[in-house]
Design a protein around this motif. Sequence first.
Motif, mmCIF file in Angstrom:
data_model
loop_
_atom_site.group_PDB
_atom_site.id
_atom_site.type_symbol
_atom_site.label_atom_id
_atom_site.label_comp_id
_atom_site.label_asym_id
_atom_site.label_seq_id
_atom_site.Cartn_x
_atom_site.Cartn_y
_atom_site.Cartn_z
ATOM 1 N N ASP A 64 41.790 47.508 47.723
ATOM 2 C CA ASP A 64 41.159 47.434 46.396
ATOM 3 C C ASP A 64 41.658 46.231 45.598
ATOM 4 N N ILE A 65 42.931 45.904 45.758
ATOM 5 C CA ILE A 65 43.481 44.732 45.051
ATOM 6 C C ILE A 65 42.769 43.469 45.545
ATOM 7 N N ILE A 66 42.631 43.365 46.869
ATOM 8 C CA ILE A 66 41.937 42.217 47.451
ATOM 9 C C ILE A 66 40.480 42.183 46.982
ATOM 10 N N ALA A 67 39.843 43.382 47.003
ATOM 11 C CA ALA A 67 38.438 43.439 46.608
ATOM 12 C C ALA A 67 38.251 43.037 45.145
ATOM 13 N N ALA A 68 39.296 43.213 44.327
ATOM 14 C CA ALA A 68 39.215 42.822 42.921
ATOM 15 C C ALA A 68 39.386 41.311 42.743
ATOM 16 N N GLY A 69 39.506 40.591 43.847
ATOM 17 C CA GLY A 69 39.628 39.138 43.761
ATOM 18 C C GLY A 69 41.037 38.667 43.449
ATOM 19 N N LEU B 200 28.215 35.180 51.219
ATOM 20 C CA LEU B 200 29.557 35.544 50.769
ATOM 21 C C LEU B 200 29.612 35.736 49.261
ATOM 22 N N ALA B 201 28.858 34.905 48.544
ATOM 23 C CA ALA B 201 28.877 34.970 47.077
ATOM 24 C C ALA B 201 28.420 36.339 46.585
ATOM 25 N N ARG B 202 27.532 36.975 47.356
ATOM 26 C CA ARG B 202 27.084 38.315 46.966
ATOM 27 C C ARG B 202 28.250 39.304 46.953
ATOM 28 N N HIS B 203 29.323 38.970 47.675
ATOM 29 C CA HIS B 203 30.507 39.835 47.700
ATOM 30 C C HIS B 203 31.673 39.210 46.928
ATOM 31 N N GLY B 204 31.352 38.202 46.115
ATOM 32 C CA GLY B 204 32.405 37.570 45.303
ATOM 33 C C GLY B 204 33.374 36.745 46.132
ATOM 34 N N GLN B 205 32.935 36.262 47.301
ATOM 35 C CA GLN B 205 33.830 35.486 48.164
ATOM 36 C C GLN B 205 33.212 34.136 48.513
ATOM 37 N N LYS C 218 38.210 33.376 50.721
ATOM 38 C CA LYS C 218 38.927 33.537 49.454
ATOM 39 C C LYS C 218 37.999 34.149 48.431
ATOM 40 N N PRO C 219 38.566 34.835 47.428
ATOM 41 C CA PRO C 219 37.704 35.331 46.349
ATOM 42 C C PRO C 219 37.189 34.151 45.523
ATOM 43 N N LEU C 220 35.946 34.255 45.048
ATOM 44 C CA LEU C 220 35.445 33.224 44.138
ATOM 45 C C LEU C 220 36.294 33.244 42.878
ATOM 46 N N PRO C 221 36.639 32.076 42.362
ATOM 47 C CA PRO C 221 37.488 32.079 41.165
ATOM 48 C C PRO C 221 36.733 32.664 39.970
ATOM 49 N N GLN C 222 37.485 33.297 39.093
ATOM 50 C CA GLN C 222 36.892 33.884 37.897
ATOM 51 C C GLN C 222 36.334 32.799 36.982
ATOM 52 N N ALA C 223 37.011 31.671 36.941
ATOM 53 C CA ALA C 223 36.553 30.565 36.093
ATOM 54 C C ALA C 223 36.827 29.250 36.807
ATOM 55 N N GLU C 224 36.001 28.249 36.503
ATOM 56 C CA GLU C 224 36.227 26.910 37.058
ATOM 57 C C GLU C 224 35.732 25.901 36.028
ATOM 58 N N GLU C 225 36.537 24.894 35.757
ATOM 59 C CA GLU C 225 36.171 23.935 34.727
ATOM 60 C C GLU C 225 36.565 22.522 35.154
#
Lengths: 545, 325
Positions: free
Chosen positions: A309-314, B63-68, B155-162
């Motif tokens: 879940d931690i990983i899934a939360a990004g 991947l973006a659909r899964h936030g990655q 990797k997870p997509l970053p929450q923010a990018e600037e």
Amino acid sequence: MHPYGAARPILHKKWTAHSGAPRLLGLPGRDGLIELIGRIRRIGKTVPSTKPTLSRYLFACMTNDQPTPLSPAAIAALRELVGAENVIVGGDELLVYECDAYTIEKQLPHAVVLPKNTAEVAAVVRLCAKWGVPFIPRGAGTSLSGTVLAVTGGVMIALTRMNRVLEVDYRNRRALVEAGCVNAWITQAVKGRGLYYAPDPSSQSACTIGGNVATNSGGPHTLKYGVTTNHVLGFEFVLPDGEVCWLGTRPDGGEEVDGYDLRGVVIGSEGMFGIVTRVLVQLTRAPQSFKTMMGVFESVDAASQTVSDIIAAGIVPGAMEMMDQLITQAVEAAYHFGFPLDAGAVLIIELDGLAAGLERQADRVQEICRQNGAREVRLARTEAERLELWKCRKRAFGAIGRLSPNFLTQDGVVPRSQLPAIMRYIRACSERHGLRIPNVFHAGDGNIHPLILYDEREPDQVRRALLAGHEILEQCIALGGSASGEHGIGVEKIDFMARQFSPDDLAAMRTVRRVFDPAQRCNPHKMFPGSKRCADFAPRKQAAA
Amino acid sequence: MPLKLKPAHRQELAAALAAATARGEAIAEVDVSALNRVIEHQPSDQTVTVEAGLTLGALQELLARHGQWLPVDPAHATRLTLRELIDANLSGPRRCGHGTIRDHVLGLTVALADGTLARSGGRVVKNVAGYDLAKLFIGAAGSLGVVTEVTFKLKPLPQAEEFLAAPGATLEAAAQLLEAVAGSALTPVVLDLHRLDPATPGVTVVAGFAGAREDVAWETARARALGFTAVGDLGHEPAFWSAPGAAHRLSVLPALVAPALRPLGAATFVARAGNGVIYHRGPAAAPAPPAPGPLAVMRRLKAAFDPAGIFPNPLPPPAPGAPPV
């Protein structure tokens, strides 16, 4: 003159060629007899009813009774090259080199050479090439899989005297070190400048960077920071014919290198392609801040779900380490950290990075822990509290001493989502074999380290422990994982290669081996199924050439 | 007539390669666009296994659909297959923060010239079983085999990018700014220097920051104080690669980017200042002679994996009169 002296008839040559059993070097004198008895007792204790059996071993000792050391002329030539004080050919000193941290199999090299510089390494390798003798590169000998075992003797080239940090380039964040430099010394050398060397295997206070290159070492921070291959830019390398070359990025050069990525394929080749003598590493900026937490869970499943879940939360933590109930109890009994003894699992989570965003991420991690039923989540408020949390993880192996006289640790990997499945399998395996198997492992990577507890005085326990270890690794492979996450194949896990890879996969790997080392003299008899049966290396060399 | 292959599946490809090797017939082109399946994507494992004919753009969309995402960003992702990405070892501006494709490949399956399919690595994020053969095929220009399947670590997509820019500076001022970034606590994911118009003397520095919102806010505030006064973007990247003319590559120590740019005069360029990699137009510098030791090993590799020479050979030809390998 042949370096092994005149050829002597060996009555039961076929056996020696096919066993991989330790062979005695020279006729046992009084000391030799004591050593012989010690070896027989060790073997009798550790591998009962598996090959080699005691009687076959004794038979081999008796029949293979003629010494096969390097000839006096060969030893004189080595002494001439590196100085007599840097050549070891016998006595207690040589015994240090009979194995690494995988102690079930042992074999003495014919000689150990301790070179002081690259030129000496190359000269020794050239001599070995001329004689057709195997050579085995060795660092600190901390390998857990017999990677530096001298299976058929030969010349062991130990890099431990080449251990300096040569140059640090702070602007470009690089350090040039000798291969025998201890991993942790690099970080110590650059600490004051806010930099560190990221790969941190648990043995980092002893293991050498050359050994790290050979085994592509990892550590608890792999998930976020990668392994050795992601942090080694290039290295000086002695090919098995004695030629010295540089692979990868040069100390004064850019990161792009023309041609094939030879650096990349040598990293993790377990010292079978040549000898690394100098290493150029990339340094990493030390994290500005840490948030370290400990969650106490009802079950391993709940803790595993938390990891997912931690990983899934990004969120990508620097480390996520799990301890199950047995190991938690052992740690608690030994060190009194205040762990609840009935908790199913303890999870240590460390976030690192810029201070600005860590607070909110730490809140989110604690929330995820609670959603998965954590009965307690502790956040280290001070650096002292943080170190205290890590202490219980790092002392876990030490605490095992309270539970059992011996333990066998495995190094399997599963996809992270299969952690609950493999932990259930290990519990079933533990019950089936009547052995306790505590677990402490890198949960973020799916890299498990089950500690199979046994008593070496009970032969049947030893047998069951080995069997349990095999079954667990087979299950890791069946779940889509690997038989080794960081310890390597060496001689220990040779049998798993054919389970994890197809004959075609292995053939491609052998092709690369022959390209680097056509005679297959460099750290022979490792990695490939059937390797240990290759005791007659000289005829095979000719056949392969 | 040169041989062109368009296999429907990898067994067909393997058989065609074996036949070409048997006949000693060079292959001009392998079109792997039919090998474009997603074999396994397990979002919670942060790994994906796909066939190499899939485009990078299609993969990133999935991947973006899964936030990655797969953290590489070469130009023209929508028409770039993963095989081309791996063969040419392509990267983009975010290389500064995320490295190159070799850092993200966990396992690779390659169709070899002898018709076998060889896999190395695996599908898990940590794995040291067997040699790391994948590294050999990355950047090998298809000269050792045809990549058919690959497993990536995501990797997870970053929450923010600037992105911020310091436009129109002299090379000297830009070099000073780069030194200031290197000496600061900033961790940019992009640090590019570029000049796209030969008529303009000035160069532009672009910095990108990604991660948690609070981190990005903190970093951009710092960067503005250092001299990144304008809002930036990555528009220079497609602009440079869409312009006519062959681009050449230089690779130097990161601290030596500005000195390496000086002799280029008015040539247009994009430099990854954090990595010391410069792409430029105009005359190319004479290539440095390859070191003999590694080159001999590379030639033996090429001969061992492709004995009949059915694949292209990117290695420099032996000097006239040199003994055969």
